[in-house]
Design an enzyme around this catalytic site. Structure first.
Site, PDB file in Angstrom:
ATOM      1  N   CYS A  68     -10.179   4.541   7.691  1.00  0.00           N
ATOM      2  CA  CYS A  68      -9.433   5.125   7.039  1.00  0.00           C
ATOM      3  C   CYS A  68     -10.263   6.354   6.310  1.00  0.00           C
ATOM      4  O   CYS A  68      -9.253   7.545   6.455  1.00  0.00           O
ATOM      5  CB  CYS A  68      -9.085   4.337   5.939  1.00  0.00           C
ATOM      6  SG  CYS A  68     -10.208   3.534   4.713  1.00  0.00           S
ATOM      7  N   CYS A  69     -11.338   6.390   6.166  1.00  0.00           N
ATOM      8  CA  CYS A  69     -12.047   7.546   5.552  1.00  0.00           C
ATOM      9  C   CYS A  69     -12.363   8.632   6.258  1.00  0.00           C
ATOM     10  O   CYS A  69     -11.828   9.730   6.419  1.00  0.00           O
ATOM     11  CB  CYS A  69     -13.362   7.242   4.800  1.00  0.00           C
ATOM     12  SG  CYS A  69     -12.973   6.112   3.371  1.00  0.00           S
ATOM     13  N   GLU A  80     -11.722  -2.815  -3.962  1.00  0.00           N
ATOM     14  CA  GLU A  80     -11.662  -1.334  -3.842  1.00  0.00           C
ATOM     15  C   GLU A  80     -11.137  -0.808  -4.872  1.00  0.00           C
ATOM     16  O   GLU A  80     -10.142   0.013  -4.894  1.00  0.00           O
ATOM     17  CB  GLU A  80     -11.137  -0.951  -2.592  1.00  0.00           C
ATOM     18  CG  GLU A  80     -11.539  -1.567  -1.297  1.00  0.00           C
ATOM     19  CD  GLU A  80     -11.256  -1.276   0.054  1.00  0.00           C
ATOM     20  OE1 GLU A  80      -9.816  -0.806   0.131  1.00  0.00           O
ATOM     21  OE2 GLU A  80     -11.955  -0.894   0.847  1.00  0.00           O
ATOM     22  N   HIS A 112       0.767  -1.091   0.086  1.00  0.00           N
ATOM     23  CA  HIS A 112       0.102   0.097   0.081  1.00  0.00           C
ATOM     24  C   HIS A 112       0.963   1.268   0.102  1.00  0.00           C
ATOM     25  O   HIS A 112       1.400   1.380   1.143  1.00  0.00           O
ATOM     26  CB  HIS A 112      -1.132   0.179   1.140  1.00  0.00           C
ATOM     27  CG  HIS A 112      -1.977   0.999   0.941  1.00  0.00           C
ATOM     28  ND1 HIS A 112      -1.973   2.290   0.686  1.00  0.00           N
ATOM     29  CD2 HIS A 112      -3.561   0.884   1.593  1.00  0.00           C
ATOM     30  CE1 HIS A 112      -3.169   2.904   0.616  1.00  0.00           C
ATOM     31  NE2 HIS A 112      -4.067   2.045   1.158  1.00  0.00           N
ATOM     32  N   CYS A 152     -11.536   8.119   0.588  1.00  0.00           N
ATOM     33  CA  CYS A 152     -10.127   8.185   0.537  1.00  0.00           C
ATOM     34  C   CYS A 152      -9.805   8.183  -1.052  1.00  0.00           C
ATOM     35  O   CYS A 152      -8.668   8.835  -1.300  1.00  0.00           O
ATOM     36  CB  CYS A 152      -9.535   6.884   1.127  1.00  0.00           C
ATOM     37  SG  CYS A 152      -9.358   6.954   2.687  1.00  0.00           S
ATOM     38  N   GLU A 198     -14.505   5.105  -3.003  1.00  0.00           N
ATOM     39  CA  GLU A 198     -14.129   5.190  -1.681  1.00  0.00           C
ATOM     40  C   GLU A 198     -13.651   6.932  -1.560  1.00  0.00           C
ATOM     41  O   GLU A 198     -13.183   7.443  -2.385  1.00  0.00           O
ATOM     42  CB  GLU A 198     -12.921   4.549  -1.343  1.00  0.00           C
ATOM     43  CG  GLU A 198     -12.520   4.765  -0.011  1.00  0.00           C
ATOM     44  CD  GLU A 198     -11.227   3.461   0.517  1.00  0.00           C
ATOM     45  OE1 GLU A 198     -10.995   2.781  -0.376  1.00  0.00           O
ATOM     46  OE2 GLU A 198     -10.568   4.061   1.444  1.00  0.00           O
TER      47      GLU A 198
HETATM   48 ZN   LIG Z   1     -11.083   5.006   3.077  1.00  0.00          ZN
END
Ligand SMILES: [Zn+2]
Length: 698
Positions: free
Chosen positions: A423-424, A332, A219, A350, A348
């Site tokens: 994460c968002c 995703e 990532h 993000c 998403e």
């Molecule tokens: Zn996210």
């Protein structure tokens, strides 16, 4: 008074952005265009200021509270041996805490807050204590030590042994970003020292040298963090390490690397050979952003060629009208070219943030307004829907249609207060304060005005301070008044972005187009006198000897626009979307007398706009009258009788007129988790096809 504030900000600016640490060298080459940092901007009341205030007062404390409740912060104390317990949550949860610290640091830079600063200092002390002696920082492994643990299938048994999924590099990328932000906001070095120690350790282990490991993060994110660390410390090796991680993706020919992470991680080809955006969309957008940074600092033109091609692919074939990217829930990930379904769109939050970060960097490289057009589309639509107006509920995916039964948002049809993988929500708190930094930029004697937001910006142009003050109700109308106030009279160029939507260009590709692509008459006045529009790369260019008292008035007419899709996007055929200014609109059941699913919007229906001050903080609504249709089984006799369109053989029947109300897409799902649609059928045939498709999938 204004000047006193400006001088104060200028001092702060020097502390922050220019003379960072005494030991930092200014990079020899960098982006040709320099953004004006948020610390040089003072927003006035308006659309974004209220969002930033909500971020500061609600979302930042809320996110910290959630990080406390869910053990994300305790994990550091447990790893440090300060607290008994086990690791809680996902192995990558350290990154969430770093991201909220970054957001809080940006907030502190603009609004000193001793209580918040004390809280952060205590939190940073825990993080520092959790770092191992050699610099390693990954709480789950430190807490478990030699003992096996459940999430080892993702982290690997040993350090760095499973970088495809371990997020060991991803986490610390966010650490570096947080550390730089906190250092710039406060001058305090504790977290920066943690970051440096960690980066030095990684740099000693990974590289092409004797005995070093060659591997890459599954990532991406550390590349962006390393560049920030390089800019702050002047240490060349951080930039080199970022480039090393990029150059070893995709196993370049002639190298023996025992690894293929594949398309999911953009590790299927060397980065300079990638031409199509594939795999996990957030990883991709972070990687493209990191490539832009490294290219700007090293002059690596092969990176620029690659991200130019990838940008054409995304904006030409893989982007939603909202600026969202990453069509598939599975992985995703980006879909195939033109695979842009509406109700099952992943998009998403993000990834929207990543798309904005990437497009800002593309602008800094090339100076063309089309990148800011995409950025603005993301900001007002695909990104902004991700957070509730009150600031404490979030979308993770952002579909363009909802039937209010499919629980697209991680088990919910509405925004949620938190997620197991959050994460968002934590990305949002660091992104919102950064938006002010997208407003202005400069290059030599040019100042770019990119976003229309009320407030003051102070720009240092060749040693002279230029103050620009915008007054505007944007995005509700397109009138922008800019007072120009240079410290002393000075010749320079103002480049004012003329958005694509007013020029009749929906997006800078053929993916979406306006049904009527006519360019509006744009009025630009200097000191009350209309001046000709001299356009350059999408900017109206005004060069003159500016002096205090000069004013610019820009009028961007905001007509309601009908948007049509490229014929290759299957789901949007026979459908139309509505836009006004930078905003994409949608219909929700809650505003309408009939179901959105039964609504048809024939071409040429007049559409009015009206400001409603009371709805969800105030917004411009679109209103008109379309038609309502029913399937044969539910139609029954109609009051109005057969109409011009007439009944179709087996499909829906028009049963009467339907007055409708459309709201900005960002505001959907605030009243009930209702049915929503962005793309509306233009005729009964499209409605019939949609109904048949629904039947098949039932
Ligand atoms: Zn996210």
């Amino acid at each position: 008074m204004q000047w006193q504030r400006s001088v104060l900000r200028a001092v702060v600016f020097v502390l922050f952005a220019v003379a960072l640490p005494a030991w930092a060298d200014t990079p020899e080459s960098d982006y040709p265009i320099t953004p004006v940092p948020p610390t040089q901007i003072e927003l006035a009341d308006g659309f974004w200021n209220s969002r930033m205030e909500t971020n500061r007062k609600v979302t930042i404390p809320y996110d910290f509270q959630k990080c406390e409740e869910t053990g994300r912060i305790a994990n550091f104390a447990v790893a440090a041996g300060q607290l008994e317990g086990k690791h809680r949550g996902f192995w990558f949860n350290d990154s969430d805490v770093f991201k909220v610290i970054e957001g809080a640091a940006y907030s502190l830079a603009l609004h000193p807050d001793p209580v918040l600063e004390k809280y952060l200092d205590e939190l940073i002390a825990k993080i520092a204590a959790a770092q191992q002696d050699d610099g390693y920082l990954f709480t789950i492994r430190t807490i478990h030590g030699e003992e096996p643990f459940r999430q080892q299938r993702y982290t690997g048994k040993d350090r760095w042994s499973h970088l495809e999924h371990s997020h060991e590099f991803y986490n610390v990328g966010h650490l570096y970003e947080a550390a730089v932000a906190y250092y710039q906001a406060t001058g305090k070095r504790t977290l920066l020292n943690v970051a440096i120690k960690n980066a030095n350790f990684i740099d000693s282990l990974f590289g092409e040298g004797e005995g070093q490991k060659i591997d890459v993060p599954g990532h991406q994110e550390i590349e962006i963090g390393l560049v920030k660390l390089y800019r702050t410390t002047g240490e060349q090796r951080y930039l080199d390490l970022a480039k090393f991680f990029l150059d070893h993706r995709g196993v370049p020919e002639g190298r023996k690397e025992n690894r293929v992470y594949g398309e999911y991680c953009q590790d299927h080809q060397p980065v300079t050979e990638q031409t199509e955006a594939v795999g996990h969309a957030v990883r991709a957008a972070y990687m493209y952003s990191g490539m832009a940074d490294v290219a700007a600092l090293t002059g690596e033109t092969s990176y620029i060629r690659a991200i130019d091609t990838l940008w054409e692919n995304v904006v030409g074939k893989k982007m939603y009208l909202t600026g969202g990217i990453g069509a598939r829930h599975h992985d995703e990930a980006f879909g195939a070219n033109y695979e842009l379904p509406n109700s099952s769109a992943y998009n998403e939050t993000c990834a929207a943030i990543g798309n904005a970060m990437w497009n800002h960097r593309m602008f800094l490289l090339h100076g063309e307004s089309k990148y800011i057009d995409v950025l603005e589309r993301v900001l007002y639509n695909g990104f902004l829907a991700g957070i509730s107006i009150d600031g404490d509920e979030f979308f993770y995916p952002n579909p363009l249609a909802s039937d209010s039964t499919y629980k697209f948002n991680k088990g919910s049809t509405a925004r949620q207060g938190w997620f197991a993988c959050s994460c968002c929500p934590v990305n949002i708190v660091r992104f919102i304060p950064a938006i002010a930094g997208y407003m202005y930029a400069k290059r030599d004697d040019d100042i770019y005005v990119n976003l229309f937001v009320p407030g003051e910006g102070t720009i240092d142009l060749d040693g002279d301070r230029i103050r620009l003050e915008q007054q505007t109700r944007y995005p509700w109308d397109g009138n922008v008044h800019i007072a120009v106030d240079p410290e002393k009279p000075k010749t320079f160029t103002l480049k004012i972005r003329i958005p694509g939507w007013v020029r009749g260009e929906c997006v800078p590709s053929d993916l979406y187009r306006y049904e009527n692509p006519v360019a509006e008459k744009i009025a630009l006045k200097v000191n009350g006198k209309e001046v000709p529009l001299t356009m350059e790369k999408g900017y109206a260019t005004l060069t003159r000897r500016w002096q205090t008292g000069d004013v610019i008035d820009l009028q961007l007419p905001m007509r309601v626009r009908r948007v049509l899709s490229n014929s290759k996007i299957a789901e949007n055929q026979g459908r139309v979307a509505l836009e006004r200014g930078p905003l994409v609109y949608c219909l929700e059941d809650v505003d309408n007398a009939h179901r959105v699913a039964d609504f048809v919007l024939p071409d040429n229906t007049p559409i009015r706009s009206r400001f409603d001050a009371n709805l969800l903080g105030g917004m411009v609504l679109l209103e008109g009258t379309g038609i309502v249709a029913k399937m044969p089984s539910e139609a029954g006799p109609t009051e109005t009788g057969p109409t011009e369109t007439g009944p179709t053989e087996t499909g829906p029947t028009e049963t009467g007129p339907m007055p409708f109300v459309a709201i900005p897409y960002y505001a959907w799902s605030h009243r009930d988790p209702g049915k929503m649609a962005v793309w509306l059928p233009r005729n009964l045939k499209t409605l019939k096809q949609a109904a048949e498709k629904d039947k098949k999938t039932e």
